[in-house]
Design a protein around this motif. Sequence first.
Motif, PDB file in Angstrom:
ATOM      1  N   LEU A   9      57.585  37.196  -5.325  1.00 48.15           N
ATOM      2  CA  LEU A   9      58.279  37.505  -3.950  1.00 48.15           C
ATOM      3  C   LEU A   9      57.883  38.162  -2.721  1.00 48.15           C
ATOM      4  N   LEU A  11      57.422  39.103   0.761  1.00 51.14           N
ATOM      5  CA  LEU A  11      58.154  39.836   1.728  1.00 51.14           C
ATOM      6  C   LEU A  11      57.450  40.066   2.837  1.00 51.14           C
ATOM      7  N   SER A  16      61.300  42.140   7.525  1.00 54.17           N
ATOM      8  CA  SER A  16      61.751  44.052   6.728  1.00 54.17           C
ATOM      9  C   SER A  16      61.929  44.474   8.445  1.00 54.17           C
ATOM     10  N   THR A 314      55.127  45.269   6.514  1.00 58.96           N
ATOM     11  CA  THR A 314      55.674  45.500   5.151  1.00 58.96           C
ATOM     12  C   THR A 314      56.867  46.480   5.111  1.00 58.96           C
ATOM     13  N   ALA A 318      61.854  47.443   0.881  1.00 59.07           N
ATOM     14  CA  ALA A 318      62.042  46.433   1.227  1.00 59.07           C
ATOM     15  C   ALA A 318      61.634  45.709   0.232  1.00 59.07           C
ATOM     16  N   ASP A 321      63.673  46.947  -3.141  1.00 60.64           N
ATOM     17  CA  ASP A 321      64.874  45.971  -3.162  1.00 60.64           C
ATOM     18  C   ASP A 321      64.140  45.161  -4.022  1.00 60.64           C
ATOM     19  N   ALA A 322      63.831  44.477  -3.596  1.00 59.09           N
ATOM     20  CA  ALA A 322      63.385  42.823  -3.556  1.00 59.09           C
ATOM     21  C   ALA A 322      62.960  43.165  -5.610  1.00 59.09           C
ATOM     22  N   SER A 325      66.415  43.142  -7.005  1.00 57.55           N
ATOM     23  CA  SER A 325      67.636  42.040  -7.021  1.00 57.55           C
ATOM     24  C   SER A 325      66.849  41.598  -7.824  1.00 57.55           C
TER      25      SER A 325
END
Length: 353
Positions: A9, A11, A16, A314, A318, A321-322, A325
């Motif tokens: 991931l 980010l 963001s 960041t 965020a 949420d990642a 997901s």
Amino acid sequence: MKLFRSAILTLLAVASLCVGAADLHARTVLRNIVRVKGQETNVLRGFGLVVGLPGTGEAKDPATMRALARSMEIMGVPVPEVPLGGRSGLQDLEKVKNVALVMVTARVPATGARRGDQIDCYVSGINGKSLAGGRLAFAALQGPHTQDRRVYGLCEGALHLQDPESPMVAIIKGGCQMEEDVFTPFVHNGCITLILEEHHANFQTATEVVDSIHKLYSREGDGFVQAVNASNIVVRIPQEYQDNPVAFVADILDVDIYSAEPEARVIINNRTGTIVISGDVTIGDVVISHNNVVIEAGDPPGFTPIGTEQVNSTKLDALVDALNSIKVPNEDRIEIIKEIARSGKLHGRLIVE
């Protein structure tokens, strides 16, 4: 635990921050983030006896027997101390198994209470096995100050267990009748004190509140309102409101302020698995590998303009949420946040409950 294929991931701060690029300022009224000193809840406390228990009381307990004997004496049935037939009255009370000694509390609301008002009271057993099926015979509650011996409330009524797994704790709805008025004055030496709520108490917000009140009452001049510290703001009541301080407080609490931003914090409840993010919680440059997930957070590659007013970073939400997901288990999400905090890259206060 279900295993995941290795995932990365990345980010990036620019992505963001897209939502917050407009730098919107939130507005709220003052009453949402402050309270007036003097408008606090007060707790009344006392001891009482629960009767009618189905054999789940405490037999042969000296404190319970003395309390029961004293209660009987008040009701006109004194327990003889002189032995009769070789036994005293207290010894006879040792056979009682349907009585329990309890602590009783009642919370007077911030608006106060008048004599005759009925409020809820809470009962906690000191001895015995269960309060189920019992009834509070009576309890006299004294004020929040231990030196004040006045009785502010009398309690009685049937007990209702809030949780069957906690049989020694119960509530009586409207079981406490006030015998004295309970009020706390909110005006002291011609001033009121506004206290910022815990999550808004900081020097920036206190200064902003002072400025907002000054704009509304600019004619009052300097010294009319001042911040004593990060959470207490003292306001002098204007001459026009001397006879009606309630109206003044109502006007003050309706003042609009900007950006009442709470402290950046993350609250984690290990028992329930809850993660609460408040304020502007950001993450520094960090790479963390946990189980089958690799997290890389930081600035994107490239040139950074000189003199930028805002440093890209960041957002923690965020990251969460990642992780959601790709269906990362909740316990792993919590551990990842803790690892970020341990690395010193969590820009916010971490609270683990």
